[in-house]
Design a protein around this motif. Structure first.
Motif, PDB file in Angstrom:
ATOM      1  N   ALA A 147       7.671  -0.394  -2.303  1.00  0.00           N
ATOM      2  CA  ALA A 147       7.802  -1.506  -1.360  1.00  0.00           C
ATOM      3  C   ALA A 147       8.007  -0.982   0.053  1.00  0.00           C
ATOM      4  N   PRO A 148       7.376  -1.596   1.044  1.00  0.00           N
ATOM      5  CA  PRO A 148       7.574  -1.162   2.434  1.00  0.00           C
ATOM      6  C   PRO A 148       8.962  -1.529   2.935  1.00  0.00           C
ATOM      7  N   PHE A 149       9.416  -0.779   3.943  1.00  0.00           N
ATOM      8  CA  PHE A 149      10.589  -1.192   4.714  1.00  0.00           C
ATOM      9  C   PHE A 149      10.174  -1.247   6.176  1.00  0.00           C
ATOM     10  N   LYS A 150      10.757  -2.174   6.911  1.00  0.00           N
ATOM     11  CA  LYS A 150      10.280  -2.505   8.251  1.00  0.00           C
ATOM     12  C   LYS A 150      11.259  -2.036   9.314  1.00  0.00           C
ATOM     13  N   ARG A 151      10.710  -1.431  10.374  1.00  0.00           N
ATOM     14  CA  ARG A 151      11.502  -1.036  11.525  1.00  0.00           C
ATOM     15  C   ARG A 151      10.693  -1.325  12.790  1.00  0.00           C
ATOM     16  N   ALA A 152      11.245  -2.142  13.669  1.00  0.00           N
ATOM     17  CA  ALA A 152      10.646  -2.445  14.980  1.00  0.00           C
ATOM     18  C   ALA A 152       9.180  -2.858  14.854  1.00  0.00           C
ATOM     19  N   GLY A 153       8.876  -3.659  13.852  1.00  0.00           N
ATOM     20  CA  GLY A 153       7.527  -4.181  13.684  1.00  0.00           C
ATOM     21  C   GLY A 153       6.583  -3.278  12.921  1.00  0.00           C
ATOM     22  N   SER A 154       6.991  -2.042  12.616  1.00  0.00           N
ATOM     23  CA  SER A 154       6.159  -1.122  11.835  1.00  0.00           C
ATOM     24  C   SER A 154       6.643  -1.092  10.387  1.00  0.00           C
ATOM     25  N   TYR A 155       5.704  -0.818   9.480  1.00  0.00           N
ATOM     26  CA  TYR A 155       5.997  -0.802   8.052  1.00  0.00           C
ATOM     27  C   TYR A 155       5.867   0.623   7.526  1.00  0.00           C
ATOM     28  N   PHE A 156       6.874   1.065   6.789  1.00  0.00           N
ATOM     29  CA  PHE A 156       6.897   2.407   6.216  1.00  0.00           C
ATOM     30  C   PHE A 156       6.938   2.268   4.697  1.00  0.00           C
ATOM     31  N   TYR A 157       6.154   3.085   4.003  1.00  0.00           N
ATOM     32  CA  TYR A 157       6.143   2.990   2.547  1.00  0.00           C
ATOM     33  C   TYR A 157       5.664   4.308   1.942  1.00  0.00           C
ATOM     34  N   PHE A 158       6.020   4.507   0.667  1.00  0.00           N
ATOM     35  CA  PHE A 158       5.590   5.689  -0.069  1.00  0.00           C
ATOM     36  C   PHE A 158       4.376   5.342  -0.931  1.00  0.00           C
ATOM     37  N   HIS A 159       3.434   6.284  -0.990  1.00  0.00           N
ATOM     38  CA  HIS A 159       2.197   6.063  -1.744  1.00  0.00           C
ATOM     39  C   HIS A 159       1.717   7.385  -2.330  1.00  0.00           C
ATOM     40  N   ASN A 160       1.316   7.340  -3.605  1.00  0.00           N
ATOM     41  CA  ASN A 160       0.683   8.474  -4.275  1.00  0.00           C
ATOM     42  C   ASN A 160      -0.667   7.991  -4.789  1.00  0.00           C
ATOM     43  N   PRO A 161      -1.766   8.578  -4.329  1.00  0.00           N
ATOM     44  CA  PRO A 161      -3.087   8.109  -4.749  1.00  0.00           C
ATOM     45  C   PRO A 161      -3.405   8.392  -6.211  1.00  0.00           C
ATOM     46  N   GLY A 162      -2.609   9.223  -6.869  1.00  0.00           N
ATOM     47  CA  GLY A 162      -2.878   9.499  -8.276  1.00  0.00           C
ATOM     48  C   GLY A 162      -2.139  10.703  -8.795  1.00  0.00           C
ATOM     49  N   LEU A 163      -2.659  11.885  -8.531  1.00  0.00           N
ATOM     50  CA  LEU A 163      -2.151  13.086  -9.175  1.00  0.00           C
ATOM     51  C   LEU A 163      -1.452  14.051  -8.228  1.00  0.00           C
ATOM     52  N   LEU A 164      -1.121  13.610  -7.027  1.00  0.00           N
ATOM     53  CA  LEU A 164      -0.375  14.484  -6.133  1.00  0.00           C
ATOM     54  C   LEU A 164       1.025  14.727  -6.698  1.00  0.00           C
ATOM     55  N   PRO A 165       1.578  15.909  -6.487  1.00  0.00           N
ATOM     56  CA  PRO A 165       2.918  16.196  -7.031  1.00  0.00           C
ATOM     57  C   PRO A 165       4.016  15.348  -6.399  1.00  0.00           C
ATOM     58  N   HIS A 166       3.800  14.853  -5.165  1.00  0.00           N
ATOM     59  CA  HIS A 166       4.796  14.033  -4.484  1.00  0.00           C
ATOM     60  C   HIS A 166       4.107  12.877  -3.770  1.00  0.00           C
ATOM     61  N   ALA A 167       4.795  11.755  -3.708  1.00  0.00           N
ATOM     62  CA  ALA A 167       4.299  10.631  -2.905  1.00  0.00           C
ATOM     63  C   ALA A 167       4.508  10.938  -1.426  1.00  0.00           C
ATOM     64  N   ALA A 168       3.562  10.505  -0.598  1.00  0.00           N
ATOM     65  CA  ALA A 168       3.656  10.713   0.852  1.00  0.00           C
ATOM     66  C   ALA A 168       4.218   9.458   1.516  1.00  0.00           C
ATOM     67  N   LEU A 169       4.839   9.651   2.676  1.00  0.00           N
ATOM     68  CA  LEU A 169       5.369   8.538   3.459  1.00  0.00           C
ATOM     69  C   LEU A 169       4.315   8.109   4.476  1.00  0.00           C
ATOM     70  N   TYR A 170       3.942   6.827   4.441  1.00  0.00           N
ATOM     71  CA  TYR A 170       2.927   6.270   5.327  1.00  0.00           C
ATOM     72  C   TYR A 170       3.577   5.307   6.320  1.00  0.00           C
ATOM     73  N   VAL A 171       2.868   5.047   7.412  1.00  0.00           N
ATOM     74  CA  VAL A 171       3.306   4.059   8.388  1.00  0.00           C
ATOM     75  C   VAL A 171       2.129   3.173   8.757  1.00  0.00           C
ATOM     76  N   GLN A 172       2.384   1.877   8.828  1.00  0.00           N
ATOM     77  CA  GLN A 172       1.421   0.881   9.322  1.00  0.00           C
ATOM     78  C   GLN A 172       2.073   0.161  10.484  1.00  0.00           C
ATOM     79  N   HIS A 173       1.390   0.072  11.599  1.00  0.00           N
ATOM     80  CA  HIS A 173       1.980  -0.597  12.752  1.00  0.00           C
ATOM     81  C   HIS A 173       1.741  -2.099  12.720  1.00  0.00           C
ATOM     82  N   VAL A 174       0.831  -2.543  11.840  1.00  0.00           N
ATOM     83  CA  VAL A 174       0.593  -3.960  11.589  1.00  0.00           C
ATOM     84  C   VAL A 174       0.387  -4.124  10.087  1.00  0.00           C
TER      85      VAL A 174
END
Length: 451
Positions: A48-75
């Protein structure tokens, strides 16, 4: 086994691994099983995303990566950017991301990493807009979280004192001899860790672990009991930076100073704190206390005699999103923060609510959900209209499985003493449950029964 650096322990581990490898090497099915498990894990996963100052941050793993990466969406719904990918922090993926904290203005990310399975964490700071890594580096961190001050100038964290033989390599290996005297510090961006402000320590109780700041939750074991202290930062004449170099700790007030129950702060309005507690309420309740009158505890949401209050989250100004577990089924409700009054029931399928992400400043909340039929759905709940609307924001799809072909129902059966026992029946939608079909019966505490 307590001395992890002992040659005797190391030799025992090597011998044990050799025996295991020798036995597993005789298994002809390892390759097939590895292939099947790999295929089952090869699908995108989102948190689930968490929101800071209008931007959305969330963790995502496309499949077989050893770790999920942290992404940011500004909208919301915009193009996501990778903010931090732990898989790139080492050649063999042995460095993992242990904690993150984004400042309220979304300008900085503080994140903690651990190496080679160690419990020790090193915190670093990144500027979000250009991924520039700042020189700030904090060591000997464990059992901590990152809590930014609202001005974005720094954050609280907790750590243990460095051992006398500190060589600076706190994130390699596992140390077992320094888990005493947990301390809380405030780190001002752009300064050395040696200049951090010591906010709290309690040498008379070296086993106590501090968990939250500037509200301090102090625990000693894994039992659901804690002490609760608070500090009013506005009472500091020169703010937190004014304590730098003074060796003075924050003037915490001990609101609860006994290990008698669990106390988790849900919200505060001026001097009034709303608290989730099991004090005289094994199934939990919401109480309120005015710290100017610390004996004035009142119940906002009394204990339910048939359901356990799993969590409560203050959202959209004056609302509470509460999560009950009733008859082994999760129930979401929107209630008034001021009175506890029920405002809306929020329909949700049979399954588990694994996380709620929302803040009082926002008109939306995200709910992580999983069930017999789905490994994960992230719902977005719009709170700006009259009745909350839950819509699928992201869903984990497993190749070859369509959850809409199946259904889960809850039924009840009477035991010999008349107690109603809840059960779940999961089946294809197209079959009649007439007793003619094979069934797997999974009963907690017993083996799975085929029939």
């Amino acid at each position: 086994m307590e001395d992890l650096e002992s040659e005797e322990v190391k030799e025992f581990v090597r011998a044990q691994a050799a025996v295991s490898d020798a036995v597993l090497a005789t298994c002809d099915h390892r390759g097939r099983l590895r292939g099947q498990l790999t295929a089952l894990m090869d699908h995108p996963r989102h948190r689930a995303p968490f929101k800071r100052a209008g931007s959305y941050f969330y963790f995502h793993n496309p499949g077989l990566l050893p770790h999920a990466a942290l992404y940011v969406q500004h909208v919301l719904g915009g193009d996501p950017d990778v903010l931090l990918d732990p898989s790139t922090l080492s050649d063999d993926a042995t460095v993992s991301l242990s904690m993150v904290g984004v400042s309220d203005d979304a300008e900085h990310l503080a994140y903690g990493t651990s190496g080679s399975g160690s419990d020790w964490v090193t915190i670093r700071v990144m500027r979000v807009r250009d991924r520039h890594l700042l020189p700030d580096t904090l060591s000997w961190v464990k059992l901590s979280r990152i809590a930014w001050t609202r001005d974005g100038k720094g954050f609280f964290y907790s750590r243990f004192p460095a051992p006398k033989d500190d060589d600076g390599a706190s994130d390699t290996g596992v140390r077992t001899d320094v888990n005493l005297n947990h301390e809380v510090y405030y780190h001002l961006l752009g300064t050395e860790q040696s200049n951090d402000v010591l906010c709290w320590k309690d040498p008379e109780h070296p086993k106590e672990i501090i968990q939250q700041y500037v509200l301090l939750s102090v625990s000693e074991t894994s039992e659901p009991v804690n002490k609760l202290y608070y500090c009013d930062l506005s009472a500091l004449p020169h703010g937190l930076p004014g304590l730098k170099g003074t060796h003075e700790m924050l003037p915490f007030v001990k609101l609860v100073d006994e290990f008698e129950a669990h106390y988790g702060v849900v919200a505060n309005d001026d001097t009034r704190f709303t608290i989730l507690t099991n004090k005289d309420a094994p199934s939990y309740k919401l109480s309120r206390v005015d710290v100017d009158d610390p004996q004035s505890w009142t119940d906002v949401l009394p204990e339910d005699d048939k359901a356990v209050l799993e969590s409560a989250c203050a959202v959209h100004g004056d609302k509470l999103l509460v999560n009950y577990l009733s008859d082994v089924k999760y129930v979401l409700q929107m209630r008034s923060l001021a009175t506890g009054e029920l405002l809306h029931g929020i329909p949700i399928d049979i399954g588990s609510v694994n996380g709620i992400s929302g803040r009082r400043a926002d008109s939306e909340v995200f709910v992580e959900f999983a069930s017999f039929l789905t490994p994960g759905i992230v719902y977005r709940c719009d709170l700006s209209s009259g009745a909350p609307e839950m819509n699928i924001y992201r869903e984990i799809s497993v190749p070859g499985f369509d959850r809409t072909d199946f259904e889960a129902k809850q039924v009840f059966y009477l035991s010999k003493d008349g107690t109603k026992i809840p059960m779940f029946v999961v089946s294809r939608k197209s079959i009649d449950l007439d007793g003619s079909h094979p069934v797997l019966c999974n009963i907690p505490g017993l083996e799975t029964i085929e029939g």
